[in-house]
Design an enzyme around this catalytic site. Sequence first.
Site, PDB file in Angstrom:
ATOM      1  N   GLU A  40      21.847 -33.662   3.545  1.00 58.10           N
ATOM      2  CA  GLU A  40      22.969 -32.749   3.322  1.00 58.10           C
ATOM      3  C   GLU A  40      22.574 -31.596   2.393  1.00 58.10           C
ATOM      4  O   GLU A  40      21.938 -31.804   1.359  1.00 58.10           O
ATOM      5  CB  GLU A  40      24.121 -33.552   2.706  1.00 58.10           C
ATOM      6  CG  GLU A  40      25.383 -32.765   2.431  1.00 58.10           C
ATOM      7  CD  GLU A  40      26.476 -33.638   1.813  1.00 58.10           C
ATOM      8  OE1 GLU A  40      27.603 -33.150   1.674  1.00 58.10           O
ATOM      9  OE2 GLU A  40      26.198 -34.810   1.468  1.00 58.10           O
ATOM     10  N   LYS A 112      31.614 -30.786   7.850  1.00 62.42           N
ATOM     11  CA  LYS A 112      32.070 -31.976   7.124  1.00 62.42           C
ATOM     12  C   LYS A 112      33.595 -31.992   7.041  1.00 62.42           C
ATOM     13  O   LYS A 112      34.227 -31.015   6.626  1.00 62.42           O
ATOM     14  CB  LYS A 112      31.455 -31.984   5.727  1.00 62.42           C
ATOM     15  CG  LYS A 112      31.703 -33.247   4.910  1.00 62.42           C
ATOM     16  CD  LYS A 112      30.906 -33.180   3.615  1.00 62.42           C
ATOM     17  CE  LYS A 112      31.014 -34.448   2.798  1.00 62.42           C
ATOM     18  NZ  LYS A 112      30.181 -34.382   1.573  1.00 62.42           N
ATOM     19  N   CYS A 148      27.888 -37.499   4.913  1.00 64.39           N
ATOM     20  CA  CYS A 148      28.143 -38.271   3.691  1.00 64.39           C
ATOM     21  C   CYS A 148      29.550 -38.855   3.624  1.00 64.39           C
ATOM     22  O   CYS A 148      29.829 -39.883   4.245  1.00 64.39           O
ATOM     23  CB  CYS A 148      27.839 -37.408   2.468  1.00 64.39           C
ATOM     24  SG  CYS A 148      27.392 -38.404   1.006  1.00 64.39           S
TER      25      CYS A 148
END
Length: 553
Positions: A40, A112, A148
């Site tokens: 990331e 995300k 994540c």
Amino acid sequence: MKIVTAQLNYTIGDMAGNANKIIDVIATQGNRADLIVFSELCITGYYPKDLLDREGFIDAQMLELDRIKKATEGMNSAIVVGVVMRNPMAGKKHLNALLFIEDGMVIYQYNKQLLPTYGVFDEARHFEPGGQVGAMTWRGKRVGFLICEDAWEDAGKPLYQKDPVAQLADCNCDVIVSINASPYNIYKRQSRAEVIKNIVKTCDCDVVYVNQVGGIDDLVFDGNSRIMRSNGYWISEAPEFEESVDFVDIRRQAPVDCRPDVSMKLMVKQLVMGLRDYCVKSGFKQVLVGSSGGIDSAVTLAICALAMGPENVVAVTMPSKYSSAGSVDDSVSLCAALGVELVESPIKETFEVEIQSYTEAFGEAPSGLAQENLQARIRGQRLMTLSNSTGAMVVSTGNKTELSVGYCTLYGDMAGGLSILADLYKGQVYDMANYLNEWEFRREVIPFAIITKEPSAELAEGQADTDSLPPYDQLDAYLQLILEGDLLNLDERLVLEGIAGEMPIEDKDRVRKMLDRNEYKRRQAPPLIRVNRRSFGADRQIPLTINYSTKRL
């Protein structure tokens, strides 16, 4: 599918250096694998914070992204890379994105969806959440994507209005790629493994989990990238706290046994990497430590020697008239065993001159407490003067227990550029000392006399820590219940409650008041390395001017 997991150590803002690492992996692995997975925000480094709003920052990333795309031209491998993208719609200016790049072209972008704002995270400050499910078809395979936090939504304790993992359950994925910047804290290995298992169970497919590694300010990322097959078997596990580029043929790779979780071993590796990266990335080549002959400075010196090499560590012992001969002797033995230079610089005369000067100016001598703190401040001043003269960084030696209740001196023993034990309770410091001797050094480096002696600041005649504080085992347990109680499992709570239950009620009331009253000290403390599940700083935000008492546990 043949996968390369690239677990690399990035520096925030060093876009060219970070891109060079990525390009090197592409050059060596690009015709070997089908897909290379990076972590990331790997070009900017995680987490850039308000650098994201600095003029030219995103433009600099885009220039390096162009170089990375060019490096993929003519290669067999596609790559997955984490980047900051500009948001073309209403909302925050940026997107925390994943790009799928093949032969120089971006063929897919996933943004995300879940932006954490708890603990040490504040991504919603800068990013707009994504809205689309992350899945595409590529080379005949259905590939899903997570970034994540997208993987951490707990259906039993939901934090968000949607669950990206549940979304992917309907996408018939063959493999899910999860890119991460997931910092380490104690027991993180277990919780991370459970997250990956949940993805496999929910989506019935292989999962490729790639995490970055390295120290960034108070956070240390452990890596520990993994791959789990749809049948629930691990087939790859990268090491903790070191860079690793691993090739895995998912279809042919045999199962592997994941390493057991030895928390103290990982804690030592975390502190070593955290200190080393903090110094390297900030430009420090040497460190200074005040050596009192006590347990905290002994463990600090040992970690410094492991991280920087003993030749780059200087210890300074600064005895006063209250210092025992044993404390100085123990410092000598410790530094000789570590191979660290020890300088003796007594403070007795300086202390007496300060007392005389104060008395002449104000008509009376400082109070007893002020005289105790004056000794600590003289030592802090001497270390900082040496730091200014040599360019070496002072490493503070205080622990979490003492920092919690303010058993430390502002501008004295709290002085320094980094505090590596400030998220370890006193008992953990003792455990680390024993671990270092038994497993890291395999000999008595930290003298047994230091480990067994009664803790004392040695700022007054016959002083012991227990003159001011409850026994450390009780104090540690009670503080952990207050500071981290909501993060503990039931078994942990029961053990701690049993130990803390031995503390008298009046001591509990006093500890809670000390914890609240000393927030101002912690605001002025050097940065720490986050080890436990909740640390001081961004992880625990308490106002200074309050009139509220914590409910007694």
